[in-house]
Design an enzyme around this catalytic site. Structure first.
Site, PDB file in Angstrom:
ATOM      1  N   ASP A 278       0.851  -1.188   0.000  1.00 40.79           N
ATOM      2  CA  ASP A 278       0.000   0.000   0.000  1.00 40.79           C
ATOM      3  C   ASP A 278       0.893   1.246   0.000  1.00 40.79           C
ATOM      4  OD1 ASP A 278      -3.114   0.758   0.993  1.00 40.79           O
ATOM      5  OD2 ASP A 278      -1.554   2.264   1.383  1.00 40.79           O
ATOM      6  N   ASN A 286      -2.053  13.076  -4.210  1.00 39.18           N
ATOM      7  CA  ASN A 286      -3.189  13.598  -4.998  1.00 39.18           C
ATOM      8  C   ASN A 286      -3.471  15.043  -4.639  1.00 39.18           C
ATOM      9  OD1 ASN A 286      -3.935  11.500  -6.658  1.00 39.18           O
ATOM     10  ND2 ASN A 286      -5.264  10.525  -5.148  1.00 39.18           N
ATOM     11  N   ASP A 295      -2.220   9.355 -10.615  1.00 37.16           N
ATOM     12  CA  ASP A 295      -2.377   8.218 -11.547  1.00 37.16           C
ATOM     13  C   ASP A 295      -1.022   7.780 -12.084  1.00 37.16           C
ATOM     14  OD1 ASP A 295      -5.052   8.092 -11.274  1.00 37.16           O
ATOM     15  OD2 ASP A 295      -5.560   8.925 -13.256  1.00 37.16           O
ATOM     16  N   GLU A 321      -4.770   2.485  -4.067  1.00 40.61           N
ATOM     17  CA  GLU A 321      -3.303   2.555  -4.184  1.00 40.61           C
ATOM     18  C   GLU A 321      -2.677   1.296  -3.607  1.00 40.61           C
ATOM     19  OE1 GLU A 321      -4.949   3.310  -1.753  1.00 40.61           O
ATOM     20  OE2 GLU A 321      -3.870   3.989   0.017  1.00 40.61           O
TER      21      GLU A 321
END
Ligand SMILES: Nc1nc2c(ncn2[C@@H]2O[C@H](COP(=O)(O)OP(=O)(O)OP(=O)(O)O)[C@@H](O)[C@H]2O)c(=O)[nH]1
Length: 397
Positions: A278, A286, A295, A321
């Site tokens: 993770d 973000n 992305d 993620e």
């Protein structure tokens, strides 16, 4: 449909009186013609001539014209005439082909009554009389047996041996017939019928060929469409197994991998590890750089992980993620070693220029055939890694 040729006296087809004088006879004949018809006055007298006669010779066309009536063109000779005789007699009506047969006469005898009358004689019933055939034979002249055509009409007194006075006025002479003879009619019907049949057959054949070609075209396009749909189905089936962003397998795509791991675990005692990964503080990425950069970072991390894996290892995107690795390993230690190597690669990779990206890892060995429990174990280890400060590997002991 009928057609008619009327024989009328004109300047050029004046009739000729005939009698038996050329045969040594003493009969006499006079003839005149007008719009009212042909008038003949005969005095028949027996003599040394074999046959006493007199009468009239009428050209069917103008004298000198090379034209003939034929039994194909006409079917009947029709006459309207008045007759008077001092003694009962017949009349010999002949059609003569002056040119070709050199005098063959085709005769039809009629037996007139005193006074006016009409006759209609079928041309096919005109016959060569025996005496004419004999005369021609003796003179070595050819003659026709069957009447086909003529250019002269002759009407003479008959066979009676008595002296007699005969007058006949022909008011109307005509050759009549159908435009088409019966044979021609049958032939025409046959030809028309044949043409219709042939056209019908051609049309039927043409339509069948067209239909066949259309059917082949339809079959070909259906086949093509079928192939296309099959390819599309395979494509969509595959699409359902892959993650659009990273190109990795998704959760659904992992099912086959689980099955393979469980089979190998039970059949070959091959241990399998699940490594859950993770990305740390991904929300910050973000928030700081935008979703598109997030992305891209996700794709770069996936590539970095993939780079560290072997062919037999499977990498998938678990969601968000979070990535998952299913790997056949010797034991938990070698699995943790692999996770550690990946962790370092991510930490050392220059994914974002001004931000270091790290990830936390949870490692667990396949305990039995319960995939859910396997995941829970790995997730618990991952949770611990997060709790212990992130950017680290935790394993299930
Ligand atoms: N750009 C991008 N962001 C995603 C995608 N999927 C999930 N995220 C984001 O990932 C973030 C995950 O945030 P959190 O679950 O709070 O976790 P975190 O910020 O990584 O923090 P920790 O996991 O606790 O280290 C959320 O902001 C999601 O919107 C994706 O496909 N693209």
């Amino acid at each position: 449909m009928n057609h008619t040729k009327r024989i009328q006296p004109t300047e050029y087809n004046q009739p000729v009186a005939i009698d038996d004088k050329p045969d040594g006879g003493i009969s006499t004949s006079t003839t005149t013609s007008s719009q009212a018809g042909f008038h003949t006055n005969c005095t028949v007298r027996a003599s040394t001539a074999a046959h006493a006669y007199c009468g009239i010779l009428i050209p069917l066309f103008n004298w000198g014209e090379e034209r003939f009536v034929s039994t194909e063109d006409y079917q009947f000779l029709e006459m309207d005439f008045s007759y008077s005789a001092s003694s009962i007699d017949s009349l010999a009506i002949s059609l003569i082909n002056q040119r070709q047969t050199q005098g063959t006469q085709f005769i039809h005898y009629v037996y007139p009554q005193q006074g006016q009358q009409q006759i209609k004689l079928p041309l096919r019933q005109f016959m060569v009389p025996a005496w004419n055939a004999f005369d021609l034979y003796q003179a070595n002249k050819p003659f026709e047996h069957t009447f086909t055509q003529a250019n002269l009409l002759q009407v003479v007194t008959g066979d009676s041996k008595k002296d007699r006075q005969v007058t006949f006025d022909i008011h109307h002479i005509a050759l009549t017939g159908k435009w088409l003879s019966q044979t021609q009619l049958f032939a025409s019907i046959l030809v028309v019928w044949g043409v219709i049949l042939l056209t019908h057959l051609l049309l039927v054949t043409y339509n069948s060929v067209q239909q066949l070609q259309q059917q082949n075209r339809t079959n070909a396009s259906l086949q093509k469409l079928n192939q296309h749909l099959k390819a599309q189905a395979v494509h969509f089936k595959n699409l359902a197994k892959y993650d659009e962003l990273t190109g990795l397998l998704n959760r659904k795509g992992l099912n086959a991998c689980y099955e393979q791991a469980i089979r190998a675990y039970f059949n070959k005692s091959q241990p399998y590890a699940m490594i859950l990964l993770d990305i740390d503080h991904f929300k910050q990425i973000n928030d700081s750089f935008g979703h598109d950069v997030g992305d891209d970072a996700l794709r770069q991390v996936a590539k970095t992980v993939q780079f560290e894996l072997r062919e037999q290892d499977t990498l998938a995107r678990w969601g968000g993620e979070e990535l998952v690795i299913i790997s056949p390993v010797e034991n938990i230690t070698s699995a943790a070693r692999l996770a550690e190597r990946i962790r370092r690669s991510i930490a050392n990779a220059q994914i974002l220029p001004s931000h270091k990206i790290t990830a936390s890892f949870g490692v667990a060995m396949l305990p039995n055939d319960d995939v859910e429990q396997w995941f829970k174990l790995a997730d618990a280890a991952l949770y611990r890694a997060k709790q212990k400060g992130r950017n680290r590997v935790e394993q299930v002991d």
